[in-house]
Design a protein around this motif. Structure first.
Motif, mmCIF file in Angstrom:
data_model
loop_
_atom_site.group_PDB
_atom_site.id
_atom_site.type_symbol
_atom_site.label_atom_id
_atom_site.label_comp_id
_atom_site.label_asym_id
_atom_site.label_seq_id
_atom_site.Cartn_x
_atom_site.Cartn_y
_atom_site.Cartn_z
ATOM 1 N N THR A 1 5.433 4.029 7.988
ATOM 2 C CA THR A 1 6.014 4.871 6.930
ATOM 3 C C THR A 1 7.337 4.274 6.453
ATOM 4 O O THR A 1 7.624 4.240 5.251
ATOM 5 C CB THR A 1 6.228 6.308 7.455
ATOM 6 O OG1 THR A 1 4.975 6.805 7.906
ATOM 7 C CG2 THR A 1 6.787 7.211 6.379
ATOM 8 N N LYS A 2 8.142 3.778 7.388
ATOM 9 C CA LYS A 2 9.430 3.163 7.052
ATOM 10 C C LYS A 2 9.211 1.907 6.194
ATOM 11 O O LYS A 2 9.939 1.678 5.224
ATOM 12 C CB LYS A 2 10.188 2.816 8.331
ATOM 13 C CG LYS A 2 11.576 2.320 8.115
ATOM 14 C CD LYS A 2 12.284 2.093 9.447
ATOM 15 C CE LYS A 2 13.672 1.547 9.238
ATOM 16 N NZ LYS A 2 14.363 1.285 10.494
ATOM 17 N N ASP A 3 8.214 1.100 6.547
ATOM 18 C CA ASP A 3 7.887 -0.097 5.758
ATOM 19 C C ASP A 3 7.500 0.282 4.330
ATOM 20 O O ASP A 3 7.921 -0.361 3.368
ATOM 21 C CB ASP A 3 6.727 -0.870 6.398
ATOM 22 C CG ASP A 3 7.087 -1.511 7.726
ATOM 23 O OD1 ASP A 3 8.279 -1.753 7.975
ATOM 24 O OD2 ASP A 3 6.145 -1.764 8.511
ATOM 25 N N LYS A 4 6.697 1.336 4.195
ATOM 26 C CA LYS A 4 6.261 1.782 2.867
ATOM 27 C C LYS A 4 7.453 2.226 2.021
ATOM 28 O O LYS A 4 7.517 1.930 0.826
ATOM 29 C CB LYS A 4 5.246 2.914 2.988
ATOM 30 C CG LYS A 4 3.906 2.460 3.542
ATOM 31 C CD LYS A 4 2.970 3.641 3.796
ATOM 32 C CE LYS A 4 1.695 3.163 4.483
ATOM 33 N NZ LYS A 4 0.829 4.274 4.868
ATOM 34 N N LYS A 5 8.406 2.933 2.653
ATOM 35 C CA LYS A 5 9.604 3.366 1.920
ATOM 36 C C LYS A 5 10.418 2.168 1.462
ATOM 37 O O LYS A 5 10.909 2.133 0.333
ATOM 38 C CB LYS A 5 10.449 4.293 2.792
ATOM 39 C CG LYS A 5 9.867 5.678 2.922
ATOM 40 C CD LYS A 5 10.754 6.576 3.748
ATOM 41 C CE LYS A 5 10.130 7.963 3.860
ATOM 42 N NZ LYS A 5 10.934 8.858 4.675
ATOM 43 N N LYS A 6 10.574 1.179 2.339
ATOM 44 C CA LYS A 6 11.327 -0.020 1.963
ATOM 45 C C LYS A 6 10.625 -0.787 0.841
ATOM 46 O O LYS A 6 11.265 -1.279 -0.073
ATOM 47 C CB LYS A 6 11.530 -0.932 3.175
ATOM 48 C CG LYS A 6 12.652 -0.485 4.063
ATOM 49 C CD LYS A 6 12.985 -1.548 5.078
ATOM 50 C CE LYS A 6 14.229 -1.120 5.831
ATOM 51 N NZ LYS A 6 14.807 -2.198 6.600
ATOM 52 N N GLN B 1 20.067 3.274 3.676
ATOM 53 C CA GLN B 1 19.176 3.274 2.525
ATOM 54 C C GLN B 1 19.930 2.824 1.278
ATOM 55 O O GLN B 1 19.392 2.093 0.458
ATOM 56 C CB GLN B 1 18.556 4.644 2.305
ATOM 57 C CG GLN B 1 17.492 4.627 1.233
ATOM 58 C CD GLN B 1 16.731 5.933 1.126
ATOM 59 O OE1 GLN B 1 16.949 6.855 1.882
ATOM 60 N NE2 GLN B 1 15.830 5.994 0.170
ATOM 61 N N ASN C 1 8.818 0.428 -1.427
ATOM 62 C CA ASN C 1 8.883 1.215 -2.661
ATOM 63 C C ASN C 1 10.299 1.274 -3.253
ATOM 64 O O ASN C 1 10.477 1.764 -4.363
ATOM 65 C CB ASN C 1 8.369 2.635 -2.393
ATOM 66 C CG ASN C 1 8.129 3.391 -3.677
ATOM 67 O OD1 ASN C 1 7.528 2.881 -4.611
ATOM 68 N ND2 ASN C 1 8.622 4.617 -3.731
ATOM 69 N N LEU C 2 11.296 0.756 -2.556
ATOM 70 C CA LEU C 2 12.678 0.847 -3.037
ATOM 71 C C LEU C 2 12.870 0.197 -4.408
ATOM 72 O O LEU C 2 13.693 0.662 -5.197
ATOM 73 C CB LEU C 2 13.651 0.236 -2.029
ATOM 74 C CG LEU C 2 14.080 1.138 -0.896
ATOM 75 C CD1 LEU C 2 15.004 0.397 0.058
ATOM 76 C CD2 LEU C 2 14.746 2.409 -1.403
ATOM 77 N N VAL D 1 11.979 2.766 -6.895
ATOM 78 C CA VAL D 1 13.002 3.807 -6.938
ATOM 79 C C VAL D 1 14.225 3.296 -7.708
ATOM 80 O O VAL D 1 14.764 3.987 -8.575
ATOM 81 C CB VAL D 1 13.393 4.252 -5.501
ATOM 82 C CG1 VAL D 1 14.570 5.213 -5.535
ATOM 83 C CG2 VAL D 1 12.199 4.863 -4.785
ATOM 84 N N HIS E 1 21.736 6.978 8.246
ATOM 85 C CA HIS E 1 20.472 6.655 7.590
ATOM 86 C C HIS E 1 20.646 6.573 6.068
ATOM 87 O O HIS E 1 20.119 5.676 5.427
ATOM 88 C CB HIS E 1 19.408 7.695 7.957
ATOM 89 C CG HIS E 1 18.125 7.516 7.213
ATOM 90 N ND1 HIS E 1 17.292 6.447 7.422
ATOM 91 C CD2 HIS E 1 17.547 8.254 6.230
ATOM 92 C CE1 HIS E 1 16.247 6.529 6.613
ATOM 93 N NE2 HIS E 1 16.375 7.618 5.884
#
Length: 160
Positions: A49-54, A8, A56-57, A60, A4
């Protein structure tokens, strides 16, 4: 867990080199016979949640890039809106275009060819200065053989 993290990291590098990730889904309104399904942008209301993290990359990545820069460099990239734009601007500032790289190489080759031990300079000081020239050439993808370097050093030393 390690897999994982690497995924990322790959996504992060993708964001830096290709731009912010688009969150897509299969377009169910169009039937594709025997081919790849058509993809459309997924509405935010459907993001996992996974879509939101992607999604937001990019933020980041920008934060990581911002935190590695001093005030002078930050002032040169602060108007960039994506991590990709920042990366491209930093690459241009630090490496330059092909003409700039060619000019840097020409200057470094001249430094190498004109290197001589200065009056009052110790062998250690000359070695450090000459090693810096060789390192600069290597970074510009100009490699001399050990024999060429040794001959140059011998010619650069004073006759005494």
């Amino acid at each position: 867990m390690q897999t994982h993290l690497f995924a990322q990291d790959d996504d992060m590098w993708y964001v830096i080199t290709d731009g912010p990730m688009k969150i897509l889904k299969v377009n169910t309104a169009i039937a594709i016979l025997g081919g790849k399904p058509q993809m459309v942008e997924k509405p935010r209301a459907e993001w996992s949640t996974k879509d939101k993290k992607k999604a937001n990359l990019d933020n980041v990545a920008k934060d990581i890039l911002y935190n590695t820069l001093d005030k002078n460099m930050f002032s040169k990239i602060k108007t960039c809106s994506t991590a990709k734009e920042i990366w491209e601007k930093l690459t241009q500032l630090c490496e330059g275009n092909d003409q700039t790289k060619e000019n840097k190489l020409t200057v470094a080759i001249q430094k190498f060819e004109n290197a001589k031990m200065k009056a009052g300079e110790t062998v250690a000081e000359f070695d450090e200065r000459f090693s810096n020239i060789v390192c600069e050439l290597i970074s510009l993808v100009k490699i001399y053989t050990n024999r060429e370097i040794a001959l140059k050093v011998m010619r650069a030393l004073p006759k005494e």
